[in-house]
Design an enzyme around this catalytic site. Structure first.
Site, PDB file in Angstrom:
ATOM      1  N   GLU A  99      36.253  30.019  43.728  1.00  0.00           N
ATOM      2  CA  GLU A  99      36.791  30.779  42.658  1.00  0.00           C
ATOM      3  C   GLU A  99      37.587  29.800  41.649  1.00  0.00           C
ATOM      4  O   GLU A  99      38.228  28.991  42.139  1.00  0.00           O
ATOM      5  CB  GLU A  99      37.775  31.904  43.089  1.00  0.00           C
ATOM      6  CG  GLU A  99      38.382  32.400  42.100  1.00  0.00           C
ATOM      7  CD  GLU A  99      39.636  33.481  42.594  1.00  0.00           C
ATOM      8  OE1 GLU A  99      39.485  34.280  43.754  1.00  0.00           O
ATOM      9  OE2 GLU A  99      40.597  33.860  41.834  1.00  0.00           O
TER      10      GLU A  99
ATOM     11  N   GLU B  94      45.288  32.551  33.819  1.00  0.00           N
ATOM     12  CA  GLU B  94      45.952  33.629  34.886  1.00  0.00           C
ATOM     13  C   GLU B  94      47.594  33.590  34.834  1.00  0.00           C
ATOM     14  O   GLU B  94      47.990  32.500  34.692  1.00  0.00           O
ATOM     15  CB  GLU B  94      45.303  33.471  36.126  1.00  0.00           C
ATOM     16  CG  GLU B  94      45.867  34.666  37.028  1.00  0.00           C
ATOM     17  CD  GLU B  94      45.057  34.602  38.279  1.00  0.00           C
ATOM     18  OE1 GLU B  94      44.793  33.417  38.812  1.00  0.00           O
ATOM     19  OE2 GLU B  94      45.094  35.418  39.192  1.00  0.00           O
TER      20      GLU B  94
HETATM   21  C1  LIG Z   1      41.527  40.339  39.038  1.00  0.00           C
HETATM   22  O1  LIG Z   1      41.762  38.788  38.838  1.00  0.00           O
HETATM   23  C2  LIG Z   1      42.337  38.149  39.919  1.00  0.00           C
HETATM   24  C3  LIG Z   1      41.880  36.589  39.430  1.00  0.00           C
HETATM   25  O2  LIG Z   1      42.760  35.680  39.978  1.00  0.00           O
HETATM   26  C4  LIG Z   1      41.881  38.356  41.218  1.00  0.00           C
HETATM   27  O3  LIG Z   1      42.469  37.647  42.124  1.00  0.00           O
HETATM   28  C5  LIG Z   1      41.529  39.778  41.532  1.00  0.00           C
HETATM   29  O4  LIG Z   1      41.129  39.851  42.510  1.00  0.00           O
HETATM   30  C6  LIG Z   1      41.077  40.303  40.314  1.00  0.00           C
HETATM   31  N1  LIG Z   1      40.623  41.997  40.450  1.00  0.00           N
HETATM   32  C7  LIG Z   1      39.726  42.394  40.424  1.00  0.00           C
HETATM   33  C8  LIG Z   1      39.512  43.675  40.839  1.00  0.00           C
HETATM   34  O5  LIG Z   1      38.581  41.862  40.112  1.00  0.00           O
END
Ligand SMILES: *[C@@H]1O[C@H](CO)[C@@H](O)[C@H](O)[C@H]1NC(C)=O
Ligand SMILES: *[C@@H]1O[C@H](CO)[C@@H](O)[C@H](O)[C@H]1NC(C)=O
Length: 314
Positions: A133, A138
């Site tokens: 990832e 962020e």
């Molecule tokens: C939203 O973004 C963060 C990015 O770091 C991630 O950890 C999280 O799982 C994300 N939520 C969804 C629903 O994708």
């Protein structure tokens, strides 16, 4: 007269300059985000107080809005929520295409701000964390500058001494060893995130992934050093001219190729959840995060992305 000897000579001269040159593979703006991305109406794995809606719902509620050169996605800012009902409507977009080695350049005018917000522009592969990832943009609760982060499985660490403008916040990218935190790099400029980013008119984020490194750059809207290929969304870009990145993750002790697979690009906005909820009080936000989200729709009037374009180069 063009002889093969001339061609060889030209190739020899041109090859080093071409090393970091990429051609545009995809360009998304306005309605292009609707055809190139899927609205993911899944539960938030990070336990946010959100209800991710599908594209039809999102467009009907104007949470997703597209014109020629503008793409807006936002959280609902009008509804008082029942404590026993679902979370606040919000949007999570995932690219239909996947990319391995590539460059992405984002021209973003505005990003979500406000207590409880946890927005992210990022990329992720299958079977998390095995295909890796990369979090490009962020943060939570308007606190501090942007944090760029890699999340991997075991066996990917970063050296202390790196050529980057940001500050390392942990050098082990392994989620199991770091309580999911991974290896982050915090930007130093307040313009890189939230209210500071927005009051400067946003700016440009760029990420380059090769088999030997991952780099992320940021330029505020009115910065004097925005490379012209970035500024103009050129048909090709040369990352050699972009200067020292905000974050630099070399392959010295992390085999990029084996820790990072094909990635989807994701834009999401969650509220509260594992990071924003836990840090809510410490970040200076009032009361408890979930009640705040339930009871204060108008607190989310600035909880939106306005994206001019995203270009992907290969
Ligand atoms: C939203 O973004 C963060 C990015 O770091 C991630 O950890 C999280 O799982 C994300 N939520 C969804 C629903 O994708
Ligand atoms: C939908 O959202 C866009 C972007 O924020 C805004 O310009 C437009 O006026 C909204 N449309 C309606 C019907 O509220």
């Amino acid at each position: 007269m063009f002889t093969s000897r001339m061609l060889i000579a030209l190739t020899a001269v041109a090859a080093p300059a071409l090393a970091a040159t990429y051609s545009q593979a995809d360009s998304f703006s306005g309605h292009g985000f609707l055809s190139g991305f899927t609205h993911e109406a899944n539960p938030d794995p990070t336990h946010g107080r959100v209800n991710y809606v599908d594209q039809t719902t999102s467009m009907a509620k104007n949470l997703t809005f597209a014109t020629g050169d503008t793409f807006v996605l936002r959280a609902d800012d009008t509804t008082v929520l029942s404590a026993s009902g679902p979370g606040r409507d919000s949007v999570r977009l995932q690219s239909k295409k996947q990319y391995t080695t590539h460059v992405s350049v984002w021209n973003i005018r505005h990003m979500p701000q406000g207590c409880a917000t946890w927005p992210a522009v990022w990329e992720v592969g299958a079977h998390w964390p095995n295909k890796g990832e990369i979090d490009i943009l962020e943060g939570v609760n308007d606190a501090g500058a942007n944090r760029v982060t890699l999340h991997t499985n075991a066996g990917c660490t970063m050296p202390d001494d790196r050529s980057q403008t940001g500050n390392s916040v942990g050098n082990n990218c392994d989620v199991a060893a770091t309580g999911n935190s991974g290896c982050g790099v915090q930007a130093t400029s307040p313009n890189s995130y939230g209210p500071g980013f927005n009051s400067a008119g946003g700016g440009f984020y760029a990420m380059e992934r090769t088999n030997s490194f991952i780099k992320v750059w940021f330029w505020s809207r009115n910065a004097g050093n925005i490379p012209s290929d970035v500024l103009h969304g050129a048909a090709s870009v040369n990352t050699d001219n972009w200067g020292t990145p905000l974050a630099f993750f070399p392959s010295t002790s992390c085999d990029i190729d084996s820790h990072f697979g094909p990635h989807n690009i994701i834009i999401n906005l969650t509220l509260c959840g594992d990071w924003a909820g836990a840090a809510f009080g410490a970040d200076g936000c009032p009361g408890d995060c979930i009640s705040y989200v339930n009871q204060n729709p108008s607190a989310f009037s600035d909880a939106y992305f306005n994206i001019a374009w995203l270009k992907v180069y290969q």
